[in-house]
Write an enzyme that holds these catalytic residues in place. Structure first.
Site, short mmCIF file in Angstrom:
data_model
loop_
_atom_site.label_atom_id
_atom_site.label_comp_id
_atom_site.label_asym_id
_atom_site.label_seq_id
_atom_site.Cartn_x
_atom_site.Cartn_y
_atom_site.Cartn_z
N THR A 144 -8.21 26.05 10.65
CA THR A 144 -9.07 25.02 11.21
C THR A 144 -8.67 23.62 10.74
O THR A 144 -8.19 23.45 9.60
CB THR A 144 -10.55 25.29 10.86
OG1 THR A 144 -11.34 24.17 11.21
CG2 THR A 144 -10.75 25.58 9.39
N SER A 179 -17.44 23.14 4.26
CA SER A 179 -18.41 24.27 4.25
C SER A 179 -17.72 25.46 3.58
O SER A 179 -16.48 25.50 3.47
CB SER A 179 -18.83 24.66 5.67
OG SER A 179 -17.77 25.36 6.31
N TYR A 181 -17.43 28.25 4.92
CA TYR A 181 -16.58 28.83 5.97
C TYR A 181 -15.22 28.12 5.98
O TYR A 181 -14.17 28.77 5.96
CB TYR A 181 -17.25 28.68 7.35
CG TYR A 181 -16.24 28.61 8.46
CD1 TYR A 181 -15.54 29.74 8.86
CD2 TYR A 181 -15.92 27.39 9.08
CE1 TYR A 181 -14.56 29.67 9.83
CE2 TYR A 181 -14.95 27.31 10.05
CZ TYR A 181 -14.26 28.46 10.43
OH TYR A 181 -13.28 28.37 11.38
N HIS A 182 -15.23 26.79 6.05
CA HIS A 182 -13.96 26.07 6.10
C HIS A 182 -13.13 26.36 4.84
O HIS A 182 -11.90 26.45 4.89
CB HIS A 182 -14.20 24.56 6.25
CG HIS A 182 -14.68 24.15 7.63
ND1 HIS A 182 -16.01 23.92 7.90
CD2 HIS A 182 -14.03 23.97 8.80
CE1 HIS A 182 -16.14 23.58 9.19
NE2 HIS A 182 -14.96 23.61 9.76
N LYS A 185 -11.01 29.46 5.06
CA LYS A 185 -9.76 29.26 5.80
C LYS A 185 -8.68 28.66 4.89
O LYS A 185 -7.50 28.94 5.04
CB LYS A 185 -9.99 28.35 7.01
CG LYS A 185 -10.94 28.92 8.05
CD LYS A 185 -10.24 29.93 8.96
CE LYS A 185 -11.10 30.34 10.12
NZ LYS A 185 -10.44 31.26 11.04
N1 USQ Z 1 -22.69 18.26 15.46
C1 USQ Z 1 -23.69 17.45 15.93
N2 USQ Z 1 -24.67 18.04 16.68
C2 USQ Z 1 -24.67 19.37 16.99
C3 USQ Z 1 -23.62 20.18 16.52
C4 USQ Z 1 -22.64 19.60 15.75
O1 USQ Z 1 -23.74 16.24 15.68
O2 USQ Z 1 -25.60 19.81 17.67
C5 USQ Z 1 -21.61 17.65 14.65
C6 USQ Z 1 -21.44 18.27 13.27
O3 USQ Z 1 -22.29 17.66 12.32
C7 USQ Z 1 -19.96 18.02 13.01
C8 USQ Z 1 -19.32 18.07 14.38
O4 USQ Z 1 -20.39 17.90 15.31
O5 USQ Z 1 -19.77 16.75 12.47
C9 USQ Z 1 -18.62 19.37 14.69
O6 USQ Z 1 -19.53 20.43 14.51
P1 USQ Z 1 -19.36 21.82 15.31
O7 USQ Z 1 -20.56 22.65 15.00
O8 USQ Z 1 -19.03 21.57 16.73
O9 USQ Z 1 -18.03 22.40 14.66
P2 USQ Z 1 -17.72 22.93 13.18
O10 USQ Z 1 -18.93 23.35 12.45
O11 USQ Z 1 -16.85 21.93 12.54
O12 USQ Z 1 -16.92 24.27 13.48
C10 USQ Z 1 -16.25 24.52 14.72
C11 USQ Z 1 -15.99 26.01 14.84
C12 USQ Z 1 -15.08 26.46 13.72
C13 USQ Z 1 -13.81 25.62 13.73
C14 USQ Z 1 -14.16 24.14 13.67
C15 USQ Z 1 -12.95 23.24 13.85
O13 USQ Z 1 -17.23 26.71 14.81
O14 USQ Z 1 -14.78 27.84 13.86
O15 USQ Z 1 -13.04 25.94 12.63
O16 USQ Z 1 -15.04 23.82 14.75
S1 USQ Z 1 -13.10 21.73 12.96
O17 USQ Z 1 -14.39 21.10 13.27
O18 USQ Z 1 -12.01 20.88 13.36
O19 USQ Z 1 -13.06 22.07 11.57
#
Ligand code: USQ
Length: 398
Positions: A144, A179, A181-182, A185
């Site tokens: 990720t 997190s 989770y992260h 990875k």
């Molecule tokens: N966010 C909001 N509102 C929401 C949901 C999320 O503002 O309703 C924000 C979060 O606070 C965060 C961002 O959007 O800053 C991304 O959150 P996300 O829930 O879309 O993604 P994340 O938790 O980072 O995890 C997802 C996948 C994970 C993958 C990751 C890639 O679930 O498997 O590893 O994206 S990355 O984000 O580049 O690490």
């Protein structure tokens, strides 16, 4: 090629298996249906009705004429992994078989430990089995972009050249994940890089951004081939959630200021990136990292895009800056490199009006399946509201 997809029942695993099968490869999937158990545990479900994996594999045979071999098993069981490699003899393995949610890993102690034990053990079993049974097989591992966190310098693809006290070296890019989770990875990345070095395995670590989208060419062939699109607070990702919220007529849940920048990509590009990594494999003894995303947006920009597009088809969407349930920077520098997949021939599907429009329309068709109660964020990164979390999501065991 003979390709084994681990986590073949998931949001990305199933479309990847069909895509590779459609493109002439011999595909097998392995899954232990853990995601379906977590859905039951949290009382959440995907937007579209999802058949069992066995039925999806049969439907795929009927629609495409191609067989996908199905293995049911848990990566935490070494014998299962060894047996699967022994029998299927893959030339490439695509590894999605992990607990994929940051909020899930932050709910409580049990789920944090579960996430790391599950993810790290599964990957360790895999690299040990590869060493013994298929040492020439290429591992394509889904990592990720979140492994890097949000440093105040540009992010490179896996490695950075550093000069320190007059000496130079190329070292793994520093990781500051956000997190448990992260972090799992990151642990995987270290284990894989080490295994590649000592055993001359070949591995590509795809540091993927946030994926959006409901459909691929293959899911569109038949409703029975749909993939599990989540919009709940735990398994739903930002853009997918915002589109469902717009259709439901509730304010879009931008956490905090919304200046959190992330890399995003269309689900169709995920499949193509995986294919590009497979057909241009790493060499024996090579551990490569590709940053797998096509565009960066702030969360607020994404929400504004959804509001604009929804307005064009008569949906009045609004944005609400809710208190951020996560601990993360809400305004920061973000300029990650992402050239390696483009060099291999990736032609990105950029986030366009058309895509958001088609997502909104498809969600509208399934509006009666949306559960409003699973949308608002309750899982908090800090301990202050731990009690509230326990109440909603009691640990049910691994
Ligand atoms: N966010 C909001 N509102 C929401 C949901 C999320 O503002 O309703 C924000 C979060 O606070 C965060 C961002 O959007 O800053 C991304 O959150 P996300 O829930 O879309 O993604 P994340 O938790 O980072 O995890 C997802 C996948 C994970 C993958 C990751 C890639 O679930 O498997 O590893 O994206 S990355 O984000 O580049 O690490």
């Amino acid at each position: 090629m003979r390709i084994l997809v681990l986590g073949g029942d998931g949001y990305l695993g199933w479309p990847t298996a069909m895509y590779l099968s459609q493109h002439g490869h011999t595909v097998a999937v392995l899954d232990n249906f853990a995601k379906r158990r977590w859905e039951l545990e949290l009382n959440v479900e995907p937007l579209l009705p999802i058949l069992t994996l066995q039925d999806r594999v049969s439907a795929w045979k009927e629609v495409s004429g191609n067989a996908i071999k199905l293995y049911v098993g848990d990566l935490r069981n070494y014998a299962t992994v060894e047996h699967t490699l022994e029998e299927f003899q893959p030339e490439a393995i695509v590894h999605y078989g992990e607990q994929p949610s940051a909020p899930y890993s932050m709910m409580d102690y049990n789920r944090a430990v579960f996430t790391q034990v599950n993810n790290v053990t599964g990957t360790l079993n895999l690299i040990w089995a590869m060493r013994k049974v298929t040492p020439h097989c290429h591992l394509v591992k889904l990592g990720t972009m979140g492994e890097y966190g949000t440093p105040n310098i540009d992010i490179e693809e896996g490695f950075i050249e550093i000069e320190h006290k007059g000496r130079r070296d190329v070292l793994p890019f520093p990781c500051q994940p956000g997190s448990f989770y992260h972090l799992s990875k990151v642990h995987d990345s270290h284990n894989i890089r080490f295994a590649v070095k000592i055993w001359q395995l070949a591995a590509t670590d795809l540091h993927q951004g946030v994926v959006y989208g409901i459909d691929t060419d293959e899911t569109l062939l038949d409703a029975r081939l749909a993939t599990s699109f989540h919009y709940d607070e735990v398994f739903g990702t930002a853009l997918n959630r915002f589109c469902v919220q717009a259709v439901l007529g509730i304010p879009l849940t931008v956490y905090g200021k919304g200046g959190q920048n992330r890399g995003f990509l269309n689900i169709r590009d995920t499949l193509r990136c995986v294919e590009l990594a497979i057909v241009n494999p790493a060499k024996a003894g090579e551990y490569r990292v590709f940053n797998q995303f096509t565009e960066t947006f702030s969360v607020k920009e994404l929400a504004e895009l959804v509001v604009t597009q929804a307005g064009k088809i008569g949906i009045r969407a609004t944005i609400e800056h809710a208190r951020n349930p996560r601990v993360e920077m809400e305004e920061h520098h973000y300029n990650p490199a992402h050239v390696r997949l483009l060099q291999l021939g990736l032609e990105p599907h950029y986030l366009s009006e058309v895509l958001i429009d088609s997502m909104l329309r498809k969600i509208e068709q399934h509006r009666n399946r949306i559960k409003a109660s699973i949308i608002q964020p309750r899982v908090r990164w800090s301990t202050r509201s731990a009690e509230q979390q326990e109440e909603k999501y009691t640990w049910a065991g691994a």
